[in-house]
Design an enzyme around this catalytic site. Structure first.
Site, mmCIF file in Angstrom:
data_model
loop_
_atom_site.group_PDB
_atom_site.id
_atom_site.type_symbol
_atom_site.label_atom_id
_atom_site.label_comp_id
_atom_site.label_asym_id
_atom_site.label_seq_id
_atom_site.Cartn_x
_atom_site.Cartn_y
_atom_site.Cartn_z
ATOM 1 C CD GLU A 1 -2.834 -0.419 -0.261
ATOM 2 O OE1 GLU A 1 -3.188 -1.395 -0.932
ATOM 3 O OE2 GLU A 1 -2.961 0.757 -0.660
HETATM 4 C C1 FAD Z 1 2.524 -9.792 0.240
HETATM 5 C C2 FAD Z 1 2.283 -8.687 -0.725
HETATM 6 C C3 FAD Z 1 0.994 -8.335 -1.051
HETATM 7 C C4 FAD Z 1 0.758 -7.309 -1.984
HETATM 8 N N1 FAD Z 1 -0.523 -7.043 -2.385
HETATM 9 C C5 FAD Z 1 -0.717 -6.234 -3.452
HETATM 10 C C6 FAD Z 1 -2.009 -6.099 -4.052
HETATM 11 O O1 FAD Z 1 -2.988 -6.668 -3.582
HETATM 12 N N2 FAD Z 1 -2.131 -5.338 -5.172
HETATM 13 C C7 FAD Z 1 -1.065 -4.693 -5.730
HETATM 14 O O2 FAD Z 1 -1.238 -4.046 -6.747
HETATM 15 N N3 FAD Z 1 0.166 -4.777 -5.176
HETATM 16 C C8 FAD Z 1 0.369 -5.529 -4.061
HETATM 17 N N4 FAD Z 1 1.612 -5.648 -3.506
HETATM 18 C C9 FAD Z 1 2.706 -4.884 -4.066
HETATM 19 C C10 FAD Z 1 3.180 -3.787 -3.143
HETATM 20 O O3 FAD Z 1 2.210 -2.784 -3.030
HETATM 21 C C11 FAD Z 1 4.527 -3.283 -3.700
HETATM 22 O O4 FAD Z 1 5.473 -4.290 -3.393
HETATM 23 C C12 FAD Z 1 4.935 -1.961 -3.138
HETATM 24 O O5 FAD Z 1 4.077 -0.970 -3.617
HETATM 25 C C13 FAD Z 1 6.370 -1.578 -3.533
HETATM 26 O O6 FAD Z 1 6.647 -1.824 -4.872
HETATM 27 P P1 FAD Z 1 7.944 -2.684 -5.260
HETATM 28 O O7 FAD Z 1 7.916 -3.908 -4.455
HETATM 29 O O8 FAD Z 1 7.995 -2.833 -6.726
HETATM 30 O O9 FAD Z 1 9.146 -1.809 -4.773
HETATM 31 P P2 FAD Z 1 9.853 -0.611 -5.556
HETATM 32 O O10 FAD Z 1 8.844 0.312 -6.121
HETATM 33 O O11 FAD Z 1 10.846 -1.192 -6.485
HETATM 34 O O12 FAD Z 1 10.577 0.136 -4.373
HETATM 35 C C14 FAD Z 1 11.761 -0.372 -3.748
HETATM 36 C C15 FAD Z 1 12.162 0.602 -2.646
HETATM 37 O O13 FAD Z 1 12.461 1.870 -3.252
HETATM 38 C C16 FAD Z 1 11.696 2.883 -2.645
HETATM 39 N N5 FAD Z 1 11.333 3.865 -3.668
HETATM 40 C C17 FAD Z 1 10.775 3.662 -4.858
HETATM 41 N N6 FAD Z 1 10.605 4.824 -5.507
HETATM 42 C C18 FAD Z 1 11.061 5.791 -4.700
HETATM 43 C C19 FAD Z 1 11.134 7.213 -4.793
HETATM 44 N N7 FAD Z 1 10.676 7.872 -5.849
HETATM 45 N N8 FAD Z 1 11.653 7.878 -3.741
HETATM 46 C C20 FAD Z 1 12.090 7.226 -2.645
HETATM 47 N N9 FAD Z 1 12.043 5.898 -2.509
HETATM 48 C C21 FAD Z 1 11.530 5.185 -3.523
HETATM 49 C C22 FAD Z 1 10.470 2.190 -2.051
HETATM 50 O O14 FAD Z 1 9.947 2.904 -0.952
HETATM 51 C C23 FAD Z 1 11.039 0.860 -1.641
HETATM 52 O O15 FAD Z 1 11.594 0.963 -0.353
HETATM 53 C C24 FAD Z 1 1.854 -6.621 -2.548
HETATM 54 C C25 FAD Z 1 3.161 -6.966 -2.178
HETATM 55 C C26 FAD Z 1 3.381 -7.987 -1.295
HETATM 56 C C27 FAD Z 1 4.801 -8.364 -0.978
#
Ligand code: FAD
Length: 596
Positions: free
Chosen positions: A441
């Site tokens: 989220e």
């Molecule tokens: C168990 C689980 C359930 C989930 N359920 C859902 C769901 O129901 N629906 C759905 O759509 N998604 C879902 N997700 C996805 C989840 O919302 C994402 O994993 C999350 O939004 C982060 O995206 P990412 O993992 O690609 O990380 P990334 O976007 O690659 O980010 C990696 C790190 O970089 C940081 N970061 C990225 N961009 C910036 C920036 N501009 N400035 C500073 N820091 C930054 C982030 O804060 C993070 O710490 C789920 C994930 C998990 C693991």
């Protein structure tokens, strides 16, 4: 075996004595819950969570979900029966308007249920939780026909909902989204692409699953301005509401993950699936934000919930586990050692958890009430004030309640020592389950950026200024001796927050890294003030109630002591956060990437 007792009394105290729910009888649904009915509903909510959901928490974690070759997912043993009971109790549609077969009760009560259910069994609670979020988005942005067709079965829990944003290359940065939506002659769209990490994406609990999917219509602009929102049902829905053909959306795999094993986290493959546009083309993020904002508050409450259940298990163990002697002399002279609750360091952990939980619950419920006011009040000024506070506090709650919720789970594990690290006692599950709340989220770093970059400057800082004024007025008004231990530290903390805000105004515009670099500390500084303000409100109510009902004095005194602990030992973190913020970002940003 882990224990869980829903904090029914504390919740009722917060709703009745701190938030005065009875004063909101003019909001739709509120007059249906006079105090006796409120107590009954909350008591029932606690009961089903304690008796039906919590016993499935460890077994669900151990068993997990299973995917078969045809793409069908089976949830852990017992989930289906418990879900049927949950649905029969009307809990999914608790706050949904009656015209869509909901009960039309305050959203605040749905938040209470979310806390209890997430504490009892977070994996389970996510199935109805996502449905409620999807429903909120549909009711706000769907057309009449979509609402008529989809909302009633979702409110009844016969169909569940999901949110599909994430793709392999697209997490935080939704502008990178690739899933395609190609218009069809009949007005629907063919949705193609892959979504990953989709919670409750496939399972055996409901007759149908309504996926809300972000996709890009052919020829749409690049970036976030070209994203639209679609309904993609697992089974197509005939105009009379009966189920039609299986749609071309399938679960390709289940993610193997650290926690919430009882919730199916799915890779979803869309292969020309029939989808229906929600709202206007290219405005999908707006609509999805309704779901995301609601979900953010929901996830904040998951953080609190894990903290509460972890605390309860730590407190019980600390009273039982015999090790060492109290420094002030044996407290269990007949036994070989004293219970570890005699040790100040164990007390520190317990008090930090307890002081966090009680204020976090008050803050979450106050924010939920703001959501009710923002959506149900007839008074435009009241609506706007509540909406401003809700917008401002949502990232604070998401970031701070989940960070501190996870910390609580670790503290509980520490109190259990090695017995909390092995999986036999169920305490390490709280740590594993709580961890995701800081990531999904919108990862907490993104919440901090949302607060500093969007919420703070919005409308020339109107929401933040109103909040500071509200806290200042409270401090000025509550000048009695008995309130001094609460308002004096709060005044210092508010001063730190105001100084940090001015520093941001003076330093972030010219150098955006200053704002982004300070944002995490600022979010936590804001969170401490919000929790401190909540404690001061709780203290005022507890002092008043003590005069009315002296029989409750022991319980209320414990509350006041816990509040003073927060003020003395937890609120002063604001000065440390302020020092970090005003140190700027020079050392943070100066190393070249190759030095890491
Ligand atoms: C168990 C689980 C359930 C989930 N359920 C859902 C769901 O129901 N629906 C759905 O759509 N998604 C879902 N997700 C996805 C989840 O919302 C994402 O994993 C999350 O939004 C982060 O995206 P990412 O993992 O690609 O990380 P990334 O976007 O690659 O980010 C990696 C790190 O970089 C940081 N970061 C990225 N961009 C910036 C920036 N501009 N400035 C500073 N820091 C930054 C982030 O804060 C993070 O710490 C789920 C994930 C998990 C693991």
């Amino acid at each position: 075996m882990p224990i869980y007792k829903a904090p029914v009394d504390d919740t009722l105290f917060l709703l009745n004595d701190v938030l005065h729910l009875e004063r909101y009888g003019n909001l739709a649904g509120f007059s249906d819950v006079p105090p006796d009915v409120l107590a009954q509903i909350i008591g029932e909510a606690g009961k089903i969570c304690e008796e039906r959901l919590q016993p499935l928490n460890r077994s669900g974690d151990a068993e997990g979900c299973r995917l078969d070759a045809s793409g069908e997912v089976t949830t852990p043993t017992g989930f289906e029966e418990a879900y049927r009971e949950f649905v029969a109790g009307g809990w999914v549609g608790l706050a949904v308007p009656p015209e869509y077969d909901g009960q039309g009760l305050p959203y605040t009560l749905a938040v209470v249920m979310n806390e209890f259910a997430s504490a009892a069994n977070m994996s389970f609670a996510m199935y109805p939780g996502l449905t409620q979020g999807a429903l909120a988005a549909l009711l706000r942005h769907g057309d009449e026909e979509q609402k008529r067709l989809f909302a009633p079965p979702m409110a009844a829990g016969r169909w569940t909902g999901t949110m599909n944003l994430t793709e392999p290359q697209c997490g935080t940065d939704l502008g990178l989204l690739n899933t395609k939506a190609s218009p069809r002659a009949d007005g629907s769209y063919a949705i193609s692409g892959q979504k990953i990490f989709i919670s409750a994406g496939e399972h055996d609990l409901s007759e149908n699953i309504i996926h809300l999917v972000l996709a890009r219509i052919d020829g749409a602009p690049a970036g976030v301005k070209g994203i639209s929102l679609f309904i993609v049902p697992k089974y197509e829905v005939n105009p009379d509401g009966t189920l039609g053909a299986r749609n071309a959306v399938r679960c390709g795999a289940l993610e193997h993950k650290m926690g919430i094993h009882g919730n199916a986290t799915c890779v979803m493959n869309y292969d020309g699936a029939r989808g229906f546009l929600v709202g206007e083309p290219n405005r999908g993020l707006n609509a999805m934000f309704v779901m995301m904002n609601e979900a953010r508050l929901g996830v904040a409450v998951q953080g609190l919930a894990q903290s509460e259940v972890a605390y309860q298990n730590a407190a019980a163990y600390a009273k039982e586990r015999l090790q060492g002697r109290a420094l002030t002399g044996a407290k269990n002279a007949g036994g070989g050692a004293d219970p570890i609750i005699v040790h100040p360091d164990i007390r520190r952990g317990l008090m930090e958890m307890k002081a966090f939980n009680e204020a976090a619950r008050g803050l979450a419920l106050a924010t939920a009430l703001d959501s009710d006011i923002a959506h149900r009040s007839q008074d435009a000024k009241a609506r706007q004030a509540a909406d401003d506070r809700l917008g401002l506090l949502t990232p604070v709650l998401k970031g701070v309640l989940t960070d501190l919720g996870f910390e609580s789970a670790v503290k509980a594990q520490q109190i259990w020592g090695g017995h909390g690290y092995i999986d036999e006692n169920g305490v390490e599950q709280f740590v594993r389950d709580a961890r995701i709340t800081m990531i999904y989220e919108g990862a907490n770093g993104i919440q901090a950026l949302d607060l500093v970059g969007r919420k703070l400057p919005k409308d020339n800082g109107r929401a933040a200024m109103a909040y500071f004024a509200e806290v200042s007025e409270f401090i000025a008004h509550e000048s009695s001796d008995e309130m001094k231990p609460f308002v004096e530290p709060l005044k210092v903390a508010l001063g730190d927050l105001q100084k940090a805000t001015i520093w941001l105004m003076q330093n972030a515009l010219a150098k955006p890294d200053n704002g982004a670099g300070a944002s995490y500390d600022y979010m936590h500084l804001f969170g401490r003030v919000a929790l401190g303000y909540t404690w001061a409100r709780i203290a005022r109510a507890a002092l008043a109630k003590k005069k009315e009902t002296p029989d409750d004095a022991a319980w209320l005194d414990a509350k006041l002591t816990t509040g003073r602990f927060f003020m003395e030992k937890m609120l002063p973190e604001t000065s440390f956060r302020l020092a970090r913020i005003t140190a700027g970002v020079d050392t943070l940003m100066s190393l070249p990437a190759e030095m890491f």
